[in-house]
Design a protein around this motif. Structure first.
Motif, PDB file in Angstrom:
ATOM      1  N   ILE A 113      -3.223  -7.392 -26.085  1.00 56.66           N
ATOM      2  CA  ILE A 113      -3.866  -6.680 -27.207  1.00 56.66           C
ATOM      3  C   ILE A 113      -5.356  -7.038 -27.257  1.00 56.66           C
ATOM      4  O   ILE A 113      -6.222  -6.156 -27.310  1.00 56.66           O
ATOM      5  CB  ILE A 113      -3.159  -7.031 -28.538  1.00 56.66           C
ATOM      6  CG1 ILE A 113      -1.768  -6.374 -28.572  1.00 56.66           C
ATOM      7  CG2 ILE A 113      -4.007  -6.609 -29.736  1.00 56.66           C
ATOM      8  CD1 ILE A 113      -0.876  -6.810 -29.725  1.00 56.66           C
ATOM      9  N   ARG A 114      -5.687  -8.336 -27.244  1.00 54.89           N
ATOM     10  CA  ARG A 114      -7.108  -8.737 -27.316  1.00 54.89           C
ATOM     11  C   ARG A 114      -7.905  -8.136 -26.162  1.00 54.89           C
ATOM     12  O   ARG A 114      -8.959  -7.526 -26.357  1.00 54.89           O
ATOM     13  CB  ARG A 114      -7.239 -10.267 -27.274  1.00 54.89           C
ATOM     14  CG  ARG A 114      -6.775 -10.993 -28.510  1.00 54.89           C
ATOM     15  CD  ARG A 114      -7.228 -12.456 -28.494  1.00 54.89           C
ATOM     16  NE  ARG A 114      -6.842 -13.169 -27.282  1.00 54.89           N
ATOM     17  CZ  ARG A 114      -5.659 -13.777 -27.103  1.00 54.89           C
ATOM     18  NH1 ARG A 114      -4.749 -13.779 -28.065  1.00 54.89           N
ATOM     19  NH2 ARG A 114      -5.388 -14.395 -25.960  1.00 54.89           N
ATOM     20  N   ASN A 115      -7.383  -8.295 -24.948  1.00 50.11           N
ATOM     21  CA  ASN A 115      -8.147  -7.848 -23.785  1.00 50.11           C
ATOM     22  C   ASN A 115      -8.198  -6.323 -23.687  1.00 50.11           C
ATOM     23  O   ASN A 115      -9.210  -5.759 -23.279  1.00 50.11           O
ATOM     24  CB  ASN A 115      -7.567  -8.450 -22.494  1.00 50.11           C
ATOM     25  CG  ASN A 115      -7.807  -9.956 -22.443  1.00 50.11           C
ATOM     26  OD1 ASN A 115      -8.665 -10.476 -23.160  1.00 50.11           O
ATOM     27  ND2 ASN A 115      -7.053 -10.657 -21.621  1.00 50.11           N
ATOM     28  N   GLY A 116      -7.100  -5.674 -24.069  1.00 52.26           N
ATOM     29  CA  GLY A 116      -7.086  -4.208 -24.046  1.00 52.26           C
ATOM     30  C   GLY A 116      -8.102  -3.637 -25.010  1.00 52.26           C
ATOM     31  O   GLY A 116      -8.891  -2.748 -24.672  1.00 52.26           O
TER      32      GLY A 116
ATOM     33  N   ALA B  54      -3.247   1.008 -30.909  1.00 53.50           N
ATOM     34  CA  ALA B  54      -3.152   0.276 -29.641  1.00 53.50           C
ATOM     35  C   ALA B  54      -2.115  -0.840 -29.733  1.00 53.50           C
ATOM     36  O   ALA B  54      -1.335  -1.049 -28.794  1.00 53.50           O
ATOM     37  CB  ALA B  54      -4.514  -0.311 -29.273  1.00 53.50           C
ATOM     38  N   VAL B  55      -2.095  -1.556 -30.861  1.00 54.58           N
ATOM     39  CA  VAL B  55      -1.119  -2.649 -31.014  1.00 54.58           C
ATOM     40  C   VAL B  55       0.297  -2.095 -30.869  1.00 54.58           C
ATOM     41  O   VAL B  55       1.146  -2.662 -30.170  1.00 54.58           O
ATOM     42  CB  VAL B  55      -1.313  -3.358 -32.376  1.00 54.58           C
ATOM     43  CG1 VAL B  55      -0.136  -4.282 -32.686  1.00 54.58           C
ATOM     44  CG2 VAL B  55      -2.627  -4.141 -32.394  1.00 54.58           C
ATOM     45  N   LYS B  56       0.551  -0.939 -31.491  1.00 50.67           N
ATOM     46  CA  LYS B  56       1.887  -0.336 -31.369  1.00 50.67           C
ATOM     47  C   LYS B  56       2.165   0.083 -29.922  1.00 50.67           C
ATOM     48  O   LYS B  56       3.258  -0.150 -29.404  1.00 50.67           O
ATOM     49  CB  LYS B  56       1.993   0.898 -32.272  1.00 50.67           C
ATOM     50  CG  LYS B  56       2.101   0.589 -33.747  1.00 50.67           C
ATOM     51  CD  LYS B  56       2.313   1.900 -34.506  1.00 50.67           C
ATOM     52  CE  LYS B  56       2.420   1.703 -35.991  1.00 50.67           C
ATOM     53  NZ  LYS B  56       2.492   2.969 -36.719  1.00 50.67           N
ATOM     54  N   GLU B  57       1.178   0.708 -29.294  1.00 55.68           N
ATOM     55  CA  GLU B  57       1.402   1.194 -27.915  1.00 55.68           C
ATOM     56  C   GLU B  57       1.631   0.034 -26.961  1.00 55.68           C
ATOM     57  O   GLU B  57       2.497   0.102 -26.079  1.00 55.68           O
ATOM     58  CB  GLU B  57       0.194   2.024 -27.430  1.00 55.68           C
ATOM     59  CG  GLU B  57       0.140   3.406 -28.031  1.00 55.68           C
ATOM     60  CD  GLU B  57      -0.871   4.319 -27.334  1.00 55.68           C
ATOM     61  OE1 GLU B  57      -1.234   4.064 -26.161  1.00 55.68           O
ATOM     62  OE2 GLU B  57      -1.316   5.289 -27.969  1.00 55.68           O
ATOM     63  N   ILE B  58       0.837  -1.039 -27.121  1.00 54.45           N
ATOM     64  CA  ILE B  58       0.960  -2.172 -26.192  1.00 54.45           C
ATOM     65  C   ILE B  58       2.295  -2.878 -26.421  1.00 54.45           C
ATOM     66  O   ILE B  58       2.997  -3.246 -25.475  1.00 54.45           O
ATOM     67  CB  ILE B  58      -0.255  -3.121 -26.338  1.00 54.45           C
ATOM     68  CG1 ILE B  58      -1.536  -2.387 -25.899  1.00 54.45           C
ATOM     69  CG2 ILE B  58      -0.059  -4.388 -25.513  1.00 54.45           C
ATOM     70  CD1 ILE B  58      -2.838  -3.093 -26.253  1.00 54.45           C
ATOM     71  N   ALA B  59       2.688  -3.037 -27.693  1.00 55.79           N
ATOM     72  CA  ALA B  59       3.986  -3.655 -27.994  1.00 55.79           C
ATOM     73  C   ALA B  59       5.115  -2.795 -27.406  1.00 55.79           C
ATOM     74  O   ALA B  59       6.041  -3.310 -26.770  1.00 55.79           O
ATOM     75  CB  ALA B  59       4.159  -3.808 -29.506  1.00 55.79           C
ATOM     76  N   HIS B  60       5.020  -1.494 -27.613  1.00 58.69           N
ATOM     77  CA  HIS B  60       6.039  -0.580 -27.070  1.00 58.69           C
ATOM     78  C   HIS B  60       6.120  -0.711 -25.552  1.00 58.69           C
ATOM     79  O   HIS B  60       7.218  -0.754 -24.980  1.00 58.69           O
ATOM     80  CB  HIS B  60       5.688   0.861 -27.475  1.00 58.69           C
ATOM     81  CG  HIS B  60       6.520   1.888 -26.786  1.00 58.69           C
ATOM     82  ND1 HIS B  60       7.850   2.074 -27.069  1.00 58.69           N
ATOM     83  CD2 HIS B  60       6.219   2.764 -25.793  1.00 58.69           C
ATOM     84  CE1 HIS B  60       8.332   3.036 -26.293  1.00 58.69           C
ATOM     85  NE2 HIS B  60       7.357   3.459 -25.502  1.00 58.69           N
ATOM     86  N   GLY B  61       4.950  -0.813 -24.911  1.00 56.89           N
ATOM     87  CA  GLY B  61       4.908  -0.940 -23.444  1.00 56.89           C
ATOM     88  C   GLY B  61       5.609  -2.197 -22.960  1.00 56.89           C
ATOM     89  O   GLY B  61       6.071  -2.260 -21.818  1.00 56.89           O
TER      90      GLY B  61
END
Ligand code: ADP
Length: 455
Positions: free
Chosen positions: A189-192, A234-241
């Motif tokens: 999340i931080r780096n994305g 983004a947090v939701k998308e990255i967690a989902h990924g």
């Protein structure tokens, strides 16, 4: 430039096949990104100028219902189109989505090409312009707290969102060891976000099992709201990924603390000086800060709907949970609705602690700026500082503790009607009423469990 890519750079990236998809999104009343995924070639050939969406997107609820009672659109008017006009200054890479970039769009009337007044981004731009006319910009930061669960969104739904496994088995506030276990997700999340041009300051564990906080560096209000809306998505998308789920509900369970979005704000003059700072004052607070903060206190009830927009939001305001219940200000006091921080330094600012993380950052910042402007214009006097446990302040005014009262305060706010216009206020009053109507219609688990046998 708030984004990190020009249209020419996008054209080059499409030509060398590193980018194939452009997400073009508006921000809806709930603060969500809504829009379309373009094949990148179509975007650079056509859609970069404008595209369209159904105008119900600014008159719907979390579940995409089509409530009646909105003046701006309805079944009678045929739910026509809005223009989505890409704001190319927000174009950015979104490395968590392969081959994809994102651009935020302004919402324009289909016929006049004027900005739609109740569009959250337009509302914030209007308040920023009003503040600028007084000679100030508002450095703003909206924190994001959220809960992380081991289950994916699909698993969580299958379990009816019950008995989910929080990422952490215990309160992880500031814990380095516990949060080390979350690093595969939080580091991504931080780096994305950083690679998307969003200036992440840090993430940390928060004060409940599985709760995290994300801090983004303060920015001009519109840039901050853009960063917040993009970060949340983004947090939701990255967690989902990663097969995990995250929730931005203000209150997930009556036995756990809620998730906040504290809003930090300070004013700066056109030539870059901190307008809130006065070295001669005991707390370093200028008259400008005192008037602006007095405006917050005077109008806290008027703007609460924009800080707590759902029935669920009000479940967060519980004494002893670090969520405030009283409209008071205090220096570095986490029990206060308004906490002054950075006192005695040029970074002196206030932190409005009322908002839950379910707020729409554009609407919250619009309302906070409007309240501050009212304080400046009428040179409102700041009441004396409260010190001690604000939960115990028997004489202090309560923050509205339910949506019905907050909606009434919104509807009857002369300050917001002057700042936003009647049509805009009426639009959001309708949104609040709809939430109440829907909730009143639904039979909850609580009622069944309590009364099935015993009633
Ligand atoms: P906390 O202890 O509440 O987490 P921090 O010092 O970490 O407070 O800052 C919280 C937020 O305040 C950050 O997003 C930061 O960028 C923002 N912030 C810092 N200085 C200012 C300022 N002068 N005006 C507005 N926001 C600021």
């Amino acid at each position: 430039m708030p984004g990190n890519m020009t249209l020419d750079e996008l054209k080059a990236a499409v030509a060398d096949n590193t980018i194939d998809t452009v997400v073009a999104a508006i921000v809806d009343m709930q603060g969500r990104l809504m829009g379309k995924r373009f094949h990148a070639q179509n975007f650079i050939d056509h859609a970069w100028q404008e595209t369209h969406c159904c105008n119900y997107l600014l008159a719907t609820d979390l579940e995409m219902a089509t409530p009646d009672g909105y003046q701006s659109t309805s079944w009678t008017s045929g739910y026509g189109d809005y223009v989505m006009q890409p704001d190319l200054s927000t174009l950015r890479r979104t490395p968590w989505a392969e081959g994809t970039v994102l651009v935020l769009c302004d919402v324009l009337d289909h016929h006049t090409h004027e900005e739609v007044p109740h569009s959250p981004r337009a509302m914030l731009k209007k308040q920023v312009a009003r503040l600028q006319a007084l000679g100030y910009t508002a450095a703003s930061a909206t924190e994001l707290e959220f809960f992380l669960y081991c289950e994916s969104y699909d698993e969580a739904r299958r379990k009816d969102y019950r008995d989910l496994t929080p990422f952490s088995p215990y309160n992880e506030d500031y814990h380095i060891f516990q949060t080390a276990k979350e690093e595969p997700l939080m580091r991504a999340i931080r780096n994305g976000l950083a690679a998307a041009g969003i200036p992440v300051e840090n993430t940390k564990g928060e004060a409940e099992a599985g709760q995290a906080e994300l801090n983004i560096r303060y920015a001009d209000a519109v840039d901050m709201a853009d960063n917040h809306a993009i970060a949340k998505n983004a947090v939701k998308e990255i967690a989902h990924g990663q097969g995990r789920s995250v929730t931005f509900l203000a209150k997930c369970h009556e036995d756990t603390v809620g998730s906040s979005s504290h809003v930090h704000q300070s004013l700066w003059t056109g030539d870059g000086k901190p307008a809130f700072y006065d070295a001669e004052d005991p707390h370093g607070m200028s008259d400008t800060m005192k008037h602006y903060l007095a405006g917050q206190l005077n109008h806290a009830a008027d703007i609460t709907f924009f800080l707590a927009p759902y029935i669920n939001s009000y479940k967060r305001f519980i004494a002893g949970t670090f969520a405030p219940t009283k409209i008071i200000w205090s220096v570095d006091n986490r029990t206060a609705g308004y906490r002054v921080v950075g006192n005695g330094t040029s970074a002196v600012r206030f932190e409005c602690r009322i908002g839950g993380v379910d707020l729409n950052p554009y609407l919250a910042l619009s309302a906070i700026i409007a309240a501050g402007i009212a304080g400046l214009n009428s040179k409102s006097e700041l009441p004396p500082e409260y010190s001690g446990d604000a939960y115990a302040a028997a004489d202090a005014t309560n923050i509205p503790n339910n949506l019905r009262d907050a909606a009434k305060a919104l509807s009857t706010s002369a300050m917001l009607r002057e700042a936003f216009g009647d049509d805009v206020v009426n639009h959001y009053v309708r949104a609040a009423q709809w939430e109440l109507e829907e909730f009143n219609r639904i039979v909850t688990d609580y009622e069944i469990k309590r009364g099935f046998e015993r009633a």
